[in-house]
Design a protein around this motif. Structure first.
Motif, PDB file in Angstrom:
ATOM      1  N   UNK A   1      14.569  23.438 -16.558  1.00 10.58           N
ATOM      2  CA  UNK A   1      14.051  24.534 -17.369  1.00 10.58           C
ATOM      3  C   UNK A   1      14.565  24.402 -18.794  1.00 10.58           C
ATOM      4  N   UNK A   2      13.662  24.593 -19.742  1.00 10.08           N
ATOM      5  CA  UNK A   2      14.016  24.670 -21.161  1.00 10.08           C
ATOM      6  C   UNK A   2      13.776  26.119 -21.571  1.00 10.08           C
TER       7      UNK A   2
ATOM      8  N   UNK B   1       8.880  24.489 -18.336  1.00 11.45           N
ATOM      9  CA  UNK B   1       9.253  23.195 -17.775  1.00 11.45           C
ATOM     10  C   UNK B   1       7.966  22.379 -17.655  1.00 11.45           C
ATOM     11  N   UNK B   2       7.963  21.392 -16.804  1.00 12.19           N
ATOM     12  CA  UNK B   2       6.775  20.546 -16.696  1.00 12.19           C
ATOM     13  C   UNK B   2       5.644  21.217 -15.918  1.00 12.19           C
TER      14      UNK B   2
ATOM     15  N   UNK C   1      -0.737  19.045 -22.040  1.00 12.21           N
ATOM     16  CA  UNK C   1      -1.269  17.689 -22.131  1.00 12.21           C
ATOM     17  C   UNK C   1      -0.192  16.724 -22.617  1.00 12.21           C
ATOM     18  N   UNK C   2       0.863  17.250 -23.207  1.00 16.18           N
ATOM     19  CA  UNK C   2       1.945  16.425 -23.752  1.00 16.18           C
ATOM     20  C   UNK C   2       3.225  17.264 -23.751  1.00 16.18           C
ATOM     21  N   UNK C   3       3.637  17.702 -22.569  1.00 19.88           N
ATOM     22  CA  UNK C   3       4.679  18.712 -22.459  1.00 19.88           C
ATOM     23  C   UNK C   3       6.025  18.230 -23.006  1.00 19.88           C
ATOM     24  N   UNK C   4       6.275  16.910 -23.003  1.00 16.58           N
ATOM     25  CA  UNK C   4       7.541  16.404 -23.522  1.00 16.58           C
ATOM     26  C   UNK C   4       7.628  16.499 -25.038  1.00 16.58           C
ATOM     27  N   UNK C   5       6.530  16.760 -25.688  1.00 15.47           N
ATOM     28  CA  UNK C   5       6.511  16.890 -27.144  1.00 15.47           C
ATOM     29  C   UNK C   5       6.094  18.293 -27.587  1.00 15.47           C
TER      30      UNK C   5
ATOM     31  N   UNK D   1      10.898  20.379 -28.598  1.00 16.31           N
ATOM     32  CA  UNK D   1      11.707  20.839 -27.475  1.00 16.31           C
ATOM     33  C   UNK D   1      11.742  19.665 -26.495  1.00 16.31           C
ATOM     34  N   UNK D   2      12.773  18.875 -26.585  1.00 16.59           N
ATOM     35  CA  UNK D   2      12.800  17.589 -25.884  1.00 16.59           C
ATOM     36  C   UNK D   2      13.045  17.755 -24.383  1.00 16.59           C
ATOM     37  N   UNK D   3      12.259  16.998 -23.600  1.00 14.50           N
ATOM     38  CA  UNK D   3      12.433  16.944 -22.153  1.00 14.50           C
ATOM     39  C   UNK D   3      12.714  15.529 -21.654  1.00 14.50           C
ATOM     40  N   UNK D   4      12.357  14.524 -22.450  1.00 14.81           N
ATOM     41  CA  UNK D   4      12.497  13.137 -22.025  1.00 14.81           C
ATOM     42  C   UNK D   4      13.953  12.697 -22.170  1.00 14.81           C
TER      43      UNK D   4
END
Length: 796
Positions: free
Chosen positions: A291-292, A307-308, A739-743, A776-779
């Protein structure tokens, strides 16, 4: 000569030693972003990566370890903010600030948040995950409190360190809930107006929701001056070291409205500005949970997060969840008050407030079946006519901890909706979108109804029972929309459509400006992407203001205008409603609007009540509507005998005075009247009020775009000076693109840290002001490459 040289050399050495000592002290005060720390109660080693904006990315083998780490790093950045927040609801600010905070303390100690917290905690399931994770979070805070660096504010003010408990968490949620409410600012003022001048004066204020034309679509007798209550509570919230929640935007674009066929989520809750800023961002990763989130200081679960799989956020519902009741004492016994079934004794509660460098103050609170008597802790309110406050938050079961945990741990939309239903107060529009293509919003809050004809915007009759609540609505009847046919959901604190067989739920809804703009833009486009959403969330345009200008110009008298006045009118006629820094028209518009309001309402209300009126929702939404009514009773100045002023006279006088005032303030050249010169923002720390400390603790000032009730809602109060000091605005701007949740993108008004010696104290301020974003970085790979590393190791 040698003696002088020796003296100078000695002075130089002392200066160098002091400088070295000061530098060492400052370095010592900085947060620890790398290295290692040993903590008790960790099961396994936990790693925290602090990215290039200071956001912690916590990788742990269990959620319990992650929450301990979160508490620790949250405290090292925001311990001062946590300390202030936990002290408001129980009335403990005077221990730090002395008698200047006593009014605040008496009020909050009196309304019963702390007692309601204690009742809720007594009923908690100690074996629940929400409870155990909260305790782990508090353990992390307390370990930093004991072993970490003492914040400079603690040293300057003289804070005695005390452990944080779960009661502090509940008290923080309680203060947050009270700051959402608007009845305490509005109902007593409207009652005062009605009692003085009659019901006709209320009609033009739209108190029955007449002015709320853009509605959120649903897919399914004389007395004393009551306005003292409004003035007193408003002043306390305005002067609070922690700002109130005041509004918000959010919209969630569904698959059929986006370019990629994936949901795009946007949210920017509006909160009074302060330093440090409201939210602390953190990203938690465990084998079972990611979770972010955006966290309030001192609370374990985020109110905004993604989150994703899904994203959620909130706006203020603005529903009416506070009612005021005039009680009636027994004639020969002031210890009893009248009820529908006879007389009852007041419940008495005593509280001791400790005041720094002064004697303790003992507060006696009298409580009725409706709630606490307000007269006992508000100055200048006649004690002979007791007024009780009935508030949903302290009346209903408080399940906010389970609700916040559930929102952040939902497995599907059913889980999520169930968690929303647990929130009795505050009233929130909880927004939702997920990777499966679902979009939804649900209004939280325990909604209720009174008898037909009862106006809950006025002070009610407490003795007869006829104004009591007659019905509580089931959560399924609350306003909501799930996957609507029109392809998106949105909220801008505007009135929802009717519920419960045509019932428009009463509230303190804001003008339609933002709602109209948001829905109009969303309807016109079906290929949304993240970049287009980012421009929309920073939109500085008011379509409503353009219409108001047309009505103002139409209402001007036909007398010849000076060349300067003609130039001003031409500037307004060509205005598109934008409030960018370089624009001139908004400077003219807001001066004219302020003088129109002042010349229309101040004679009846008086100066203090008029200033109060300007700061509530009614004062904002009356602008676009009252100006259209040529027969409004407000046009006449009651102070001029045998003369009845007209709309044309009031509007024309206001215009002429506005042009003269702007010339005196900004010069003869209209091109110099730029909005950025008069609309500024400074993020003020509680200690920044001290002139000598302002440069260390405050962030800004900056010339600011935006305005009241545009999407980029950087709001301000009117004044004679003609300077519009921004009081608050988007507390974060978040865009989650599935569509690009990591960015996905976010931005905070100042920075992640509350430590003035941290490089992350103000590193987002200029970006925020310019409408820019950061990731908001997830990678994990990207996070590791751009971060410092702090390792938390089990002590035993």
């Amino acid at each position: 000569m040698r003696i002088i040289k020796k003296i100078l050399l000695t002075v130089l050495v002392l200066v160098v030693i002091l400088a070295i000592g000061l530098c060492a002290y400052i370095f010592h005060l900085k947060p620890k972003y790398e290295g290692s720390v040993q903590l008790n109660n960790l099961e396994k080693e936990t790693t925290v990566y602090f990215d290039d904006f200071g956001v912690p990315h916590i990788y742990a083998d269990s959620e319990k370890d992650a929450m301990t780490a979160l508490g620790y790093v949250h405290a090292q950045e925001r311990l001062w903010q946590m300390e202030l927040l936990r002290r408001i609801a129980p009335g403990r600010l005077s221990e730090l600030f002395g008698g200047v905070a006593l009014k605040n303390d008496k009020f909050f100690a009196g309304i019963g948040i702390e007692e309601a917290s204690a009742k809720a905690i007594a009923k908690l399931d100690k074996n629940s995950e929400s409870y155990k994770l909260t305790q782990a979070y508090l353990d992390g805070i307390n370990q930093y409190l004991e072993e970490g660096v003492t914040p400079i504010e603690f040293t300057l003010v003289g804070v005695k360190k005390q452990k944080f408990t779960i009661k502090d968490v509940y008290n923080i949620f309680g203060y947050m809930s009270f700051s959402f409410a608007m009845a305490q600012k509005t109902d007593p003022l409207l009652t005062d107006i009605k009692n003085r001048y009659g019901a006709a004066y209320l009609k033009d204020l739209g108190v029955e929701g007449e002015f709320n034309n853009t509605r959120i679509k649903i897919s399914k007798e004389k007395t004393e001056e009551y306005a003292e209550i409004s003035k007193s509570i408003t002043a306390m919230l305005d002067q609070s070291p922690i700002p109130p929640f005041v509004g918000s935007n959010s919209w969630v674009v569904g698959p059929h409205k986006s370019k990629t066929g994936k949901v795009i989520f946007a949210n920017d809750p509006h909160i009074g500005f302060s330093q440090p800023a409201t939210w602390y961002e953190a990203h938690i990763v465990t084998p079972e949970h990611e979770l972010y989130g955006c966290y309030l200081a001192g609370t374990p679960f985020p109110l905004l997060a993604h989150n994703r799989d899904y994203a959620y956020g909130l706006t203020m519902f603005e529903n009416d969840d506070i009612d005021f009741y005039q009680e009636k004492n027994k004639t020969d016994d002031a210890s009893q008050y009248q009820t529908p079934t006879g007389f009852s004794k007041y419940e008495i509660r005593k509280k001791t407030i400790k005041v720094k460098d002064s004697s303790d103050v003992v507060l006696t609170v009298k409580i009725t079946r409706h709630g606490p008597i307000m007269n006992d802790f508000i100055d200048r309110l006649d004690k002979k006519t007791p007024i009780a406050m009935s508030w949903t938050y302290t009346r209903e079961p408080i399940l906010i901890l389970d609700a916040a945990y559930g929102l952040s741990h939902a497995k599907n939309t059913t889980d999520f909706k169930k968690s929303v239903s647990l929130i009795a107060a505050p009233g929130l529009n909880v927004m939702y979108g997920d990777t499966k293509g679902n979009v939804a919003w649900w209004a939280s809050g325990k909604l209720y109804r009174h008898n037909e004809g009862v106006n809950t915007h006025l002070i009610l009759d407490g003795s007869s029972g006829k104004d009591d609540i007659t019905k509580f609505l089931d959560f399924e009847e609350n306003p909501s929309a799930e996957n609507p046919a029109w392809g998106y959901v949105y909220s801008a604190n505007n009135q929802p459509e009717a519920i419960d067989n045509g019932y428009l739920y009463p509230g303190y809804y804001l003008p339609e400006d933002r709602a109209k703009r948001i829905s109009g833009i969303l309807d016109a486009k079906s290929d949304w992407d993240k970049e287009a959403i980012s421009k929309m969330i920073y939109d500085n345009t008011s379509d409503v203001a353009v219409e108001v200008v047309k009505n103002l110009i139409t209402s001007l008298d036909n007398k010849p205008l000076s060349n300067k006045e003609k130039e001003v009118i031409n500037t307004l006629k060509s205005w598109k409603g934008t409030t960018n820094i370089e624009d001139v028209a908004p400077t003219i518009y807001n001066k004219w609007i302020y003088l129109y309001l002042k010349n229309t309402f101040e004679d009846e209300m008086g100066k203090d009540n008029f200033n109060l009126f300007l700061g509530i929702s009614l004062g904002k939404q009356v602008i676009a509507n009252q100006i259209k009514n040529e027969n409004s009773v407000w046009w006449d100045n009651i102070k001029t005998k045998n003369i009845k002023e007209t709309r044309k006279e009031v509007v024309s006088k206001s215009f002429h005075d506005a042009v003269i005032a702007l010339q005196n303030q900004l010069g003869e050249s209209i091109s110099d009247w730029n909005w950025g010169k008069v609309h500024t923002v400074e993020h003020e720390h509680p200690l920044g009020k001290v002139k000598a400390l302002r440069g260390l603790f405050n962030v800004g000032p900056f010339n600011s775009p935006g305005s009241n009730e545009v999407i980029n809602n950087l709001f301000f109060g009117f004044n004679d000076e003609g300077k519009y000091y921004t009081k608050g605005g988007p507390s974060t701007r978040r865009i989650v693109d599935f569509a690009d949740v990591e960015n996905s993108w976010s931005i905070l008004p100042t920075g992640q840290s509350g430590n003035p010696f941290s490089k992350h104290y103000s590193d987002q301020a200029e970006m925020y002001n310019a409408g820019k974003f950061r990731k908001m970085k997830l990678n994990k790979e990207e996070i590791v490459k751009t971060s410092t590393k702090l390792v938390l190791k089990p002590k035993n």
